[in-house]
Design a protein around this motif. Structure first.
Motif, PDB file in Angstrom:
ATOM      1  N   PRO A 133     -84.227  55.875 -50.861  1.00  0.00           N
ATOM      2  CA  PRO A 133     -85.221  56.949 -50.751  1.00  0.00           C
ATOM      3  C   PRO A 133     -84.782  58.261 -51.389  1.00  0.00           C
ATOM      4  O   PRO A 133     -84.677  59.288 -50.725  1.00  0.00           O
ATOM      5  N   TYR A 134     -84.482  58.196 -52.680  1.00  0.00           N
ATOM      6  CA  TYR A 134     -84.046  59.374 -53.431  1.00  0.00           C
ATOM      7  C   TYR A 134     -84.889  59.522 -54.685  1.00  0.00           C
ATOM      8  O   TYR A 134     -85.187  58.532 -55.365  1.00  0.00           O
ATOM      9  N   THR A 135     -85.258  60.755 -55.004  1.00  0.00           N
ATOM     10  CA  THR A 135     -85.904  61.067 -56.276  1.00  0.00           C
ATOM     11  C   THR A 135     -84.952  61.958 -57.063  1.00  0.00           C
ATOM     12  O   THR A 135     -84.478  62.979 -56.554  1.00  0.00           O
ATOM     13  N   PHE A 136     -84.672  61.554 -58.295  1.00  0.00           N
ATOM     14  CA  PHE A 136     -83.751  62.309 -59.142  1.00  0.00           C
ATOM     15  C   PHE A 136     -84.518  63.007 -60.253  1.00  0.00           C
ATOM     16  O   PHE A 136     -85.305  62.373 -60.966  1.00  0.00           O
ATOM     17  N   ILE A 137     -84.300  64.311 -60.393  1.00  0.00           N
ATOM     18  CA  ILE A 137     -84.903  65.075 -61.477  1.00  0.00           C
ATOM     19  C   ILE A 137     -83.955  65.009 -62.671  1.00  0.00           C
ATOM     20  O   ILE A 137     -82.798  65.416 -62.583  1.00  0.00           O
ATOM     21  N   LEU A 138     -84.478  64.469 -63.782  1.00  0.00           N
ATOM     22  CA  LEU A 138     -83.657  64.261 -64.975  1.00  0.00           C
ATOM     23  C   LEU A 138     -84.417  64.711 -66.211  1.00  0.00           C
ATOM     24  O   LEU A 138     -85.639  64.894 -66.177  1.00  0.00           O
ATOM     25  N   GLU A 139     -83.680  64.877 -67.307  1.00  0.00           N
ATOM     26  CA  GLU A 139     -84.322  65.202 -68.576  1.00  0.00           C
ATOM     27  C   GLU A 139     -85.108  63.990 -69.051  1.00  0.00           C
ATOM     28  O   GLU A 139     -84.573  62.882 -69.140  1.00  0.00           O
ATOM     29  N   ALA A 140     -86.373  64.191 -69.354  1.00  0.00           N
ATOM     30  CA  ALA A 140     -87.238  63.090 -69.767  1.00  0.00           C
ATOM     31  C   ALA A 140     -86.885  62.617 -71.179  1.00  0.00           C
ATOM     32  O   ALA A 140     -86.582  63.428 -72.056  1.00  0.00           O
ATOM     33  N   SER A 141     -86.931  61.308 -71.384  1.00  0.00           N
ATOM     34  CA  SER A 141     -86.714  60.756 -72.718  1.00  0.00           C
ATOM     35  C   SER A 141     -88.031  60.775 -73.495  1.00  0.00           C
ATOM     36  O   SER A 141     -89.084  61.137 -72.960  1.00  0.00           O
ATOM     37  N   LYS A 142     -87.988  60.338 -74.741  1.00  0.00           N
ATOM     38  CA  LYS A 142     -89.188  60.306 -75.572  1.00  0.00           C
ATOM     39  C   LYS A 142     -90.192  59.268 -75.098  1.00  0.00           C
ATOM     40  O   LYS A 142     -91.341  59.266 -75.543  1.00  0.00           O
ATOM     41  N   GLU A 143     -89.747  58.362 -74.200  1.00  0.00           N
ATOM     42  CA  GLU A 143     -90.653  57.338 -73.674  1.00  0.00           C
ATOM     43  C   GLU A 143     -91.657  57.916 -72.686  1.00  0.00           C
ATOM     44  O   GLU A 143     -92.662  57.284 -72.392  1.00  0.00           O
ATOM     45  N   VAL A 144     -91.372  59.105 -72.180  1.00  0.00           N
ATOM     46  CA  VAL A 144     -92.267  59.752 -71.212  1.00  0.00           C
ATOM     47  C   VAL A 144     -93.273  60.616 -71.954  1.00  0.00           C
ATOM     48  O   VAL A 144     -92.866  61.518 -72.703  1.00  0.00           O
ATOM     49  N   PRO A 145     -94.572  60.378 -71.785  1.00  0.00           N
ATOM     50  CA  PRO A 145     -95.568  61.235 -72.432  1.00  0.00           C
ATOM     51  C   PRO A 145     -95.331  62.700 -72.082  1.00  0.00           C
ATOM     52  O   PRO A 145     -95.056  63.035 -70.927  1.00  0.00           O
ATOM     53  N   ARG A 146     -95.420  63.571 -73.084  1.00  0.00           N
ATOM     54  CA  ARG A 146     -95.117  64.988 -72.885  1.00  0.00           C
ATOM     55  C   ARG A 146     -95.952  65.611 -71.760  1.00  0.00           C
ATOM     56  O   ARG A 146     -95.467  66.467 -71.017  1.00  0.00           O
ATOM     57  N   ARG A 147     -97.181  65.149 -71.602  1.00  0.00           N
ATOM     58  CA  ARG A 147     -98.070  65.724 -70.590  1.00  0.00           C
ATOM     59  C   ARG A 147     -97.600  65.417 -69.163  1.00  0.00           C
ATOM     60  O   ARG A 147     -98.059  66.047 -68.196  1.00  0.00           O
ATOM     61  N   LEU A 148     -96.688  64.445 -69.007  1.00  0.00           N
ATOM     62  CA  LEU A 148     -96.239  64.059 -67.675  1.00  0.00           C
ATOM     63  C   LEU A 148     -94.960  64.757 -67.259  1.00  0.00           C
ATOM     64  O   LEU A 148     -94.643  64.820 -66.072  1.00  0.00           O
ATOM     65  N   SER A 149     -94.188  65.248 -68.207  1.00  0.00           N
ATOM     66  CA  SER A 149     -92.959  65.953 -67.856  1.00  0.00           C
ATOM     67  C   SER A 149     -93.286  67.393 -67.480  1.00  0.00           C
ATOM     68  O   SER A 149     -94.377  67.900 -67.766  1.00  0.00           O
ATOM     69  N   HIS A 150     -92.332  68.049 -66.817  1.00  0.00           N
ATOM     70  CA  HIS A 150     -92.541  69.445 -66.428  1.00  0.00           C
ATOM     71  C   HIS A 150     -92.785  70.267 -67.688  1.00  0.00           C
ATOM     72  O   HIS A 150     -92.029  70.174 -68.661  1.00  0.00           O
ATOM     73  N   PRO A 151     -93.846  71.093 -67.717  1.00  0.00           N
ATOM     74  CA  PRO A 151     -94.248  71.776 -68.953  1.00  0.00           C
ATOM     75  C   PRO A 151     -93.211  72.715 -69.556  1.00  0.00           C
ATOM     76  O   PRO A 151     -93.169  72.903 -70.771  1.00  0.00           O
TER      77      PRO A 151
END
Length: 211
Positions: A96-114
């Motif tokens: 039950p852990y959520t890790f905040i990480l740098e998004a890779s290019k596989e993540v649509p830009r609209r879904l990562s923190h702006p």
């Protein structure tokens, strides 16, 4: 009106989960059990679905959504993870852990923190959810199921009533979950030699992370 799928939490019926996956893949929002509270999920690559997810949850584009992944290798496809970060994540995954990480290019830009280009990722420890992810064949976009205007997450699917159940395509009822949400830890600070930052203390014990 949401379609209800009642399944055993440890041995869910694959046929029922496959029907729920089909609704998700058509762009629907589903309420699913996790190893913390229930969550709302949708397809990763469906903009209309992710916009609807935020609307139902009552959050804007600055709110971190989470990718639910099947395992660590899948998580690594969607985030930039160095060896030190990976060892810390591995020590508490699945869980039950959520890790905040740098998004890779596989993540649509609209879904990562702006502003930060980060994303929340986790590997849940729940048999039903893991089976759902396997049938789906990839990660699902998720957010804790907290009704608009409220502060407490939903842990019992019987409480998904009123306007909320009319906005969902599916509810997977695997019984009540834990009441606490995940523990959220920002690991992006480790890239510059800093220490992990605990954003929210939830069900996940910090000792498992060495914190």
């Amino acid at each position: 009106m949401a379609q209800l799928f009642e399944v055993h939490p440890l041995n869910p019926h694959a046929r029922l989960l496959a029907q729920a996956v089909e609704l998700i893949q058509r762009g629907g929002i589903a309420a699913v059990p996790t190893d913390s509270s229930y969550a709302l999920v949708c397809q990763l690559d469906d903009k209309a679905a992710s916009d609807n997810l935020r609307r139902i949850r009552g959050v804007d584009g600055k709110h971190h959504l989470t990718l639910l992944c099947r395992d660590l290798s899948e998580l690594a496809n969607y985030a930039r993870v160095d060896n030190k970060q990976f060892r810390l994540i591995k020590a508490a995954t699945p869980g039950p852990y959520t890790f905040i990480l740098e998004a890779s290019k596989e993540v649509p830009r609209r879904l990562s923190h702006p502003s930060r280009k980060t994303i929340g990722l986790r590997v849940p420890d729940h048999k039903t959810l893991q089976a759902l992810l396997e049938l789906h064949g990839g990660p699902l976009l998720a957010t804790t199921l907290i009704p608009r205007g409220e502060t407490e997450s939903i842990s019992d699917p019987q409480d998904i009533t009123g306007p909320l159940e009319h906005e969902l395509a599916a509810i997977i009822d695997a019984g009540a979950c834990h009441k606490e949400p995940t523990t959220v830890v920002d690991l992006t600070t480790m890239a510059d030699g800093g220490e992990p930052v605990v954003i929210r203390q939830g069900r996940g014990e910090l000792a498992a992370l060495g914190l």
